[in-house]
Design an enzyme around this catalytic site. Structure first.
Site, short mmCIF file in Angstrom:
data_model
loop_
_atom_site.label_atom_id
_atom_site.label_comp_id
_atom_site.label_asym_id
_atom_site.label_seq_id
_atom_site.Cartn_x
_atom_site.Cartn_y
_atom_site.Cartn_z
N GLU A 81 -2.57 2.62 4.00
CA GLU A 81 -3.71 2.25 3.01
C GLU A 81 -4.66 1.26 3.78
O GLU A 81 -4.09 0.16 4.04
CB GLU A 81 -3.34 1.94 1.78
CG GLU A 81 -4.59 1.71 0.67
CD GLU A 81 -4.27 1.30 -0.96
OE1 GLU A 81 -4.89 1.68 -1.74
OE2 GLU A 81 -3.49 0.56 -0.84
N LYS B 43 -4.34 -12.19 -15.99
CA LYS B 43 -4.45 -13.17 -14.97
C LYS B 43 -5.15 -12.20 -13.59
O LYS B 43 -4.62 -11.39 -13.13
CB LYS B 43 -2.89 -13.50 -14.14
CG LYS B 43 -2.86 -14.46 -13.33
CD LYS B 43 -3.77 -14.50 -11.99
CE LYS B 43 -3.08 -13.85 -10.78
NZ LYS B 43 -3.76 -13.99 -9.57
N CYS C 128 -9.14 2.37 -5.19
CA CYS C 128 -7.57 2.83 -4.93
C CYS C 128 -7.49 4.42 -4.91
O CYS C 128 -6.80 4.94 -4.31
CB CYS C 128 -6.74 2.59 -6.35
SG CYS C 128 -7.46 2.98 -7.78
N GLU D 230 -0.14 0.80 -11.15
CA GLU D 230 -0.95 1.45 -10.47
C GLU D 230 -1.31 0.95 -9.04
O GLU D 230 -1.79 -0.20 -9.13
CB GLU D 230 -2.07 1.89 -11.18
CG GLU D 230 -3.07 2.90 -10.56
CD GLU D 230 -4.05 2.41 -9.78
OE1 GLU D 230 -3.77 2.51 -8.64
OE2 GLU D 230 -5.14 1.94 -10.34
#
Length: 513
Positions: A401, A193, A302, A268
């Site tokens: 973040e 997906k 990331c 992750e």
């Protein structure tokens, strides 16, 4: 599909993107629309113009894909093939990816806004992922544990079942192959997906796998909105394992949803990675690494080194160099080879990143460079490379973040404070340390809470090593044999080599008179 677009006619102008045919699901070996006929749009990050209409997966589409994957796992040949035969199939996938290399690169740039000069490396890595795991599965070692001459105990790796692979929007094609390759190498089947903000290149992966002639249902692709298709996939009782890369809040929800059926997870998640620069470092190389780590891939990485921690003695010098380089970063059309920073992925994400910039200013950080759209690119999702100085640990731009081209600089006095600042956030994905003192480098690496630390280097991946984070940056590791620890069930076989003693109970009682 159209294969390209004309370049910009003048500096600061971005060419209109080509239109593409609709992106379909790929289930049971065939492309097709959603069962209910639903579709959603994907638009160019550079111009906000329509790129394609995409099949919108609903729970019934997910169920159809999981059913196909289960049938392929339970009845098909794939899990029962010799590893060498699966490896040969994966190498054919790598060849099919390379044959579509330029098409994949251009499609990725149009759908994500990645600069084409950086995206080309992503396509090459995608093919390498398939070759790497094809080789790795044929060289997996089996552990054996002899017990003198009484037992020989050994471990067998077996495929687990149907895997849900849910990928992010920042470098979709490469990260899709990073999950699909080891999953299939281990003998599992899967449902991929992709993120709804960048779904198009996944169709090219489905085409490559179909061309490589894998059995129907081994690989399935379902597009859709995360809260609908992704949620249905995670909750589906036919799915046995979930690999997810994305935002931490979403990862927590995935664990909650999958817990009801005791799925295994590899997550992750987010990062807020520090770059620690000591005064004795090679500052020229450190600055190069800082700029590339913070602003390549549009800052949507990331493992981006988004917190620059510099020893006080060289703080002003490093800050001046970084500011000069940040201001010179070329922002523009993703398809222009000279572009170093493209647009952010989506208007909502632009608003989020811009909101963090505003918060940084409001909380007293010094905005040295950028902070808004470049003057010659006033529309769409462009944000100039941005640098803050004097950032304190309690500020949002230090703690949260941002996932955009925003770098925050903070001075430190000594090694102890550097480690404290590096660890002073809830994330722990990556860290980077620059110093000529190797003893200190290893001390700091051991003291920093991170899944991965690079010493005197930017982010250079070694596919043999474990990839993943600590704290709120995730659960589990993938990469090399560590991927197979996740994608395989470990079964221990205990073999008696002789007639060892077996305690005897339940014997008839002797009856004496």
């Amino acid at each position: 599909m159209s294969r390209g677009a004309a370049g910009p006619s003048s500096p600061g102008e971005v060419a209109a993107p080509p239109r593409f045919a609709g992106a379909l699901h790929h289930v049971g070996g065939a492309f097709g629309p959603s069962l209910g006929g639903g579709r959603f749009e994907t638009r160019s990050p550079a111009t906000d113009e329509l790129l394609a209409e995409v099949a919108e997966g609903r729970p019934e589409d997910v169920d159809r894909a999981v059913t196909a994957a289960r049938r392929a796992f339970e009845e098909g040949p794939w899990p029962r093939m010799r590893p060498a035969d699966r490896a040969a199939a994966l190498r054919r996938v790598a060849e099919a990816i390379e044959a579509r290399g330029e098409e994949i690169v251009r499609l990725e740039c149009l759908d994500t806004g990645l600069p084409i000069a950086q995206a080309r490396g992503q396509a090459a890595r995608a093919a390498e992922n398939f070759r790497f795991f094809a080789d790795a599965v044929t060289h997996l070692e089996t552990e054996a544990y002899p017990v003198g001459d009484r037992f020989l105990n050994y471990v067998v790796r077996k495929p687990v079942g149907v895997a849900a692979l849910i990928t992010p929007w920042n470098t979709p094609f490469m990260l899709e192959t990073w999950k699909v390759a080891p999953c299939l190498a281990a003998g599992n089947t899967c449902v991929l997906k992709p993120a709804e903000w960048s779904p198009l290149s996944a169709v090219k992966l489905a085409e490559a796998i179909a061309e490589a002639d894998l059995p129907p249902g081994v690989f399935n692709l379902v597009h859709g909105i995360g809260e609908v298709a992704g949620a249905a996939l995670v909750a589906h009782p036919g799915v046995r394992l979930v690999s997810f890369t994305g935002e931490t809040t979403t990862g927590k929800e995935i664990v909650r949803s999958g817990a009801a059926t005791l799925k295994r997870f590899s997550l992750e998640l987010g990062g807020k990675s520090p770059v620690v620069v000591f005064a004795d470092a090679d500052l020229d190389r450190a600055v190069d690494a800082v700029i590339f780590g913070a602003f390549s891939l549009n800052g949507e990485r990331c493992t981006a080194g988004s917190r620059l921690l510099v020893e006080e003695a060289v703080y002003d010098d490093v800050l001046a160099r970084v500011a000069e380089r940040t201001a010179a970063i070329r922002c523009g059309d993703p398809l222009d080879p000279a572009t170093e920073l493209g647009p952010l992925i989506h208007p909502r994400h632009w608003e989020s990143v811009r909101g963090h910039v505003e918060a940084g200013v409001a909380e007293g950080a010094r905005l040295l460079v950028g902070g808004d759209r470049p003057p010659d690119l006033p529309g769409s999702n462009y944000l100039a490379a941005t640098l803050f100085a004097g950032v304190r640990p309690e500020m949002r731009v230090f703690q949260e973040e941002i996932f955009g081209p925003v770098l925050c600089a903070t001075p430190f006095r000594d090694e102890e404070e550097a480690v404290r600042l590096a660890n002073g956030v809830r994330y722990g994905l990556a860290a980077y340390v620059w110093t000529s003192d190797l003893q200190r480098a290893h001390r700091v690496a051991g003291a920093v809470d991170a899944g991965m630390v690079w010493l005197n280097s930017h982010n250079v991946r070694d596919l043999r090593t474990p990839f993943g984070g600590a704290k709120d940056s995730g659960i589990g590791r993938e990469g090399g044999r560590f991927s197979f620890d996740f994608y395989c069930e470990l079964e221990t076989v205990h073999t008696a080599l002789g007639d060892h003693p077996i305690p005897r109970i339940g014997l008839p009682q002797a009856t004496g008179r």
